[in-house]
Design a protein around this motif. Structure first.
Motif, short mmCIF file in Angstrom:
data_model
loop_
_atom_site.label_atom_id
_atom_site.label_comp_id
_atom_site.label_asym_id
_atom_site.label_seq_id
_atom_site.Cartn_x
_atom_site.Cartn_y
_atom_site.Cartn_z
N TRP A 100 -0.64 -0.99 3.82
CA TRP A 100 -0.40 -1.31 5.25
C TRP A 100 -1.73 -1.57 5.98
O TRP A 100 -1.86 -2.53 6.74
CB TRP A 100 0.37 -0.17 5.90
CG TRP A 100 0.72 -0.41 7.33
CD1 TRP A 100 0.13 0.15 8.42
CD2 TRP A 100 1.72 -1.30 7.84
NE1 TRP A 100 0.70 -0.33 9.58
CE2 TRP A 100 1.68 -1.22 9.24
CE3 TRP A 100 2.65 -2.15 7.23
CZ2 TRP A 100 2.54 -1.96 10.06
CZ3 TRP A 100 3.50 -2.89 8.05
CH2 TRP A 100 3.44 -2.79 9.44
N TRP A 101 -2.70 -0.70 5.73
CA TRP A 101 -4.01 -0.87 6.35
C TRP A 101 -4.67 -2.17 5.90
O TRP A 101 -5.24 -2.91 6.71
CB TRP A 101 -4.89 0.33 6.00
CG TRP A 101 -6.34 0.17 6.36
CD1 TRP A 101 -7.37 -0.16 5.51
CD2 TRP A 101 -6.93 0.32 7.66
NE1 TRP A 101 -8.56 -0.21 6.19
CE2 TRP A 101 -8.33 0.07 7.52
CE3 TRP A 101 -6.44 0.64 8.92
CZ2 TRP A 101 -9.21 0.14 8.59
CZ3 TRP A 101 -7.31 0.71 9.99
CH2 TRP A 101 -8.68 0.46 9.82
N ARG A 102 -4.58 -2.45 4.61
CA ARG A 102 -5.21 -3.68 4.09
C ARG A 102 -4.59 -4.93 4.69
O ARG A 102 -5.23 -5.98 4.77
CB ARG A 102 -5.09 -3.72 2.56
CG ARG A 102 -5.99 -2.71 1.85
CD ARG A 102 -5.75 -2.73 0.36
NE ARG A 102 -6.66 -1.82 -0.35
CZ ARG A 102 -6.55 -1.53 -1.64
NH1 ARG A 102 -5.56 -2.05 -2.38
NH2 ARG A 102 -7.42 -0.70 -2.21
N ARG A 103 -3.35 -4.81 5.13
CA ARG A 103 -2.67 -5.94 5.77
C ARG A 103 -2.90 -6.00 7.28
O ARG A 103 -2.29 -6.80 7.98
CB ARG A 103 -1.17 -5.89 5.46
CG ARG A 103 -0.86 -6.13 3.99
CD ARG A 103 0.61 -5.85 3.68
NE ARG A 103 0.89 -5.97 2.27
CZ ARG A 103 1.31 -7.09 1.67
NH1 ARG A 103 1.49 -8.19 2.39
NH2 ARG A 103 1.55 -7.11 0.38
N GLY A 104 -3.75 -5.09 7.77
CA GLY A 104 -4.15 -5.15 9.17
C GLY A 104 -3.44 -4.20 10.10
O GLY A 104 -3.56 -4.32 11.32
N GLY A 105 -2.70 -3.23 9.55
CA GLY A 105 -1.95 -2.30 10.39
C GLY A 105 -2.68 -0.99 10.62
O GLY A 105 -3.65 -0.66 9.95
N ILE A 106 -2.19 -0.24 11.59
CA ILE A 106 -2.68 1.11 11.90
C ILE A 106 -1.79 2.12 11.20
O ILE A 106 -0.56 1.95 11.13
CB ILE A 106 -2.67 1.33 13.43
CG1 ILE A 106 -3.68 0.40 14.10
CG2 ILE A 106 -2.96 2.79 13.78
CD1 ILE A 106 -3.56 0.36 15.62
N VAL A 107 -2.38 3.20 10.68
CA VAL A 107 -1.67 4.19 9.88
C VAL A 107 -1.51 5.50 10.65
O VAL A 107 -2.49 6.06 11.16
CB VAL A 107 -2.43 4.45 8.56
CG1 VAL A 107 -1.87 5.68 7.82
CG2 VAL A 107 -2.40 3.21 7.67
N THR A 108 -0.27 6.01 10.72
CA THR A 108 -0.04 7.37 11.19
C THR A 108 0.74 8.15 10.13
O THR A 108 1.63 7.59 9.48
CB THR A 108 0.69 7.41 12.55
OG1 THR A 108 0.82 8.78 12.98
CG2 THR A 108 2.07 6.80 12.50
N PHE A 109 0.37 9.40 9.93
CA PHE A 109 1.04 10.27 8.95
C PHE A 109 1.55 11.52 9.63
O PHE A 109 0.83 12.16 10.42
CB PHE A 109 0.06 10.71 7.85
CG PHE A 109 0.18 9.94 6.56
CD1 PHE A 109 1.11 10.30 5.61
CD2 PHE A 109 -0.66 8.87 6.31
CE1 PHE A 109 1.21 9.60 4.41
CE2 PHE A 109 -0.59 8.16 5.13
CZ PHE A 109 0.36 8.52 4.17
#
Length: 342
Positions: A94-103
């Motif tokens: 997801w990050w590599r595709r330009g998104g922000i990550v929340t866990f």
């Protein structure tokens, strides 16, 4: 400017961890720059199947800006029983595709699972009803087996967070969520042991494991559970209005403002139906991001097993409005967060 927001939207892009990574600082700087004027669209991935992002893209032409992930199946008491962790690689992609990550982490209790069908099986071991694990006893005796198991579990999650750090990924980290509700074991014994566990987790992940990629999202949802400004980067509220009820959730935004006199970013860290962006702007509830829960909250399967927009909670019309609205931001509108100016 709504009266309750006077001066509260100017948040300094300073993280509680003085050794925060450059990418964590970049993300925080970006979040502070949009706060009060834009909301990031967000969606939680499903735990078993993960059709949500493609359902949204096919319907709206856009991906959400924020992807929500869960360390649920990384909990050792689940892995012992055959669960397979999935979300760390999904988050990297997801990050590599330009998104922000929340866990978040639906933390299965490390022991004392009731494991009785149908409602209290081991797979529901994060619920208070499905375990007799006593957080208060554990946190009151650092020499106990129970305390040791809590530290073991945190250490397991640290390995995954380290993988994300090695990829340069800043994480909007939301552990011990919805604590004041009492329905999860970490909230079952009142504020004191939960706050103690939060501070212990912060110290262990930051100082023992050297995790500097975390932006700490506190989601306790009651002032008595607030661990202090030095332990919180962002405040999150989880809100599930009735089906097809599109409100700004202004009362809960005001409640979140009241947890501290300090200016903190405030997010809609989980939602059922989408909030109406027009009402958010009109009423002064500028949630920094939203994160719609997975499965039936956004999609449904037809008789042939094909996934599409599920309208039980949010009708297609509102989904399209939300993702096209000038107030909201989608993944394609995000800057390069590896190069955002510090």
């Amino acid at each position: 400017m709504k009266d309750h927001l006077q001066g509260r939207l100017a948040v300094e892009p300073k993280l509680i961890n003085p050794a925060a990574s450059d990418n964590a600082k970049r993300l925080m700087a970006y979040l502070c720059s949009i706060y009060g004027t834009r909301t990031l669209t967000g969606q939680q991935y499903g735990v078993v199947s993960t059709p949500e992002m493609e359902v949204i893209r096919l319907a709206t032409g856009k991906y959400p800006a924020v992807g929500g992930f869960d360390f649920m199946n990384d909990s050792p008491s689940r892995v012992e029983r055959g669960s397979v962790p999935t979300d760390t690689p999904l988050a990297i992609d997801w990050w590599r595709r330009g998104g922000i990550v929340t866990f978040c982490w639906h933390w299965n209790a490390p022991k004392d699972l009731i494991d009785e069908a149908p409602d209290n099986g081991w797979h529901r071991g994060f619920y208070t009803t499905a375990t007799t694990f006593d957080i208060a006893a554990a946190m009151n005796d650092e020499s106990s087996e129970e305390y040791g198991l809590l530290m073991r579990d945190i250490d397991v999650i640290a390995v995954n967070l380290k993988r994300l750090q090695d990829e340069g990924i800043p994480v909007l980290w939301r552990p011990l969520h919805e604590a004041s509700g009492g329905w999860f074991w970490w909230g079952a014994k009142g504020p004191e042991p939960c706050v103690k566990l939060w501070k212990t987790m912060y110290d262990r992940l930051t100082n023992l494991h050297g995790l500097n990629n975390l932006i700490w999202v506190w989601n306790g949802q009651h002032q008595d559970w607030y661990p202090g400004d030095e332990y919180v980067d962002i405040i999150g509220e989880d809100i599930y209005p009735p089906e097809r009820t599109y409100v700004s959730n202004i009362d809960r935004f005001r409640q979140a403002l009241g947890y501290t006199a300090a200016n903190k970013l405030i997010a809609l860290s989980e939602n059922g139906p989408l909030p109406d962006p027009d009402k958010m702007a009109e009423e002064g509830a500028p949630w920094l991001w939203n994160c719609t829960w997975y499965g039936g909250f956004v999609c449904s399967q037809d008789a042939d097993g094909q996934w599409g927009v599920g309208e039980q909670y949010t009708e297609r019309e509102m989904l399209l409005k939300y993702y096209a609205h000038p107030y909201t931001l989608t993944r394609d509108e995000l800057p390069d967060l590896t190069a955002y100016p510090l």
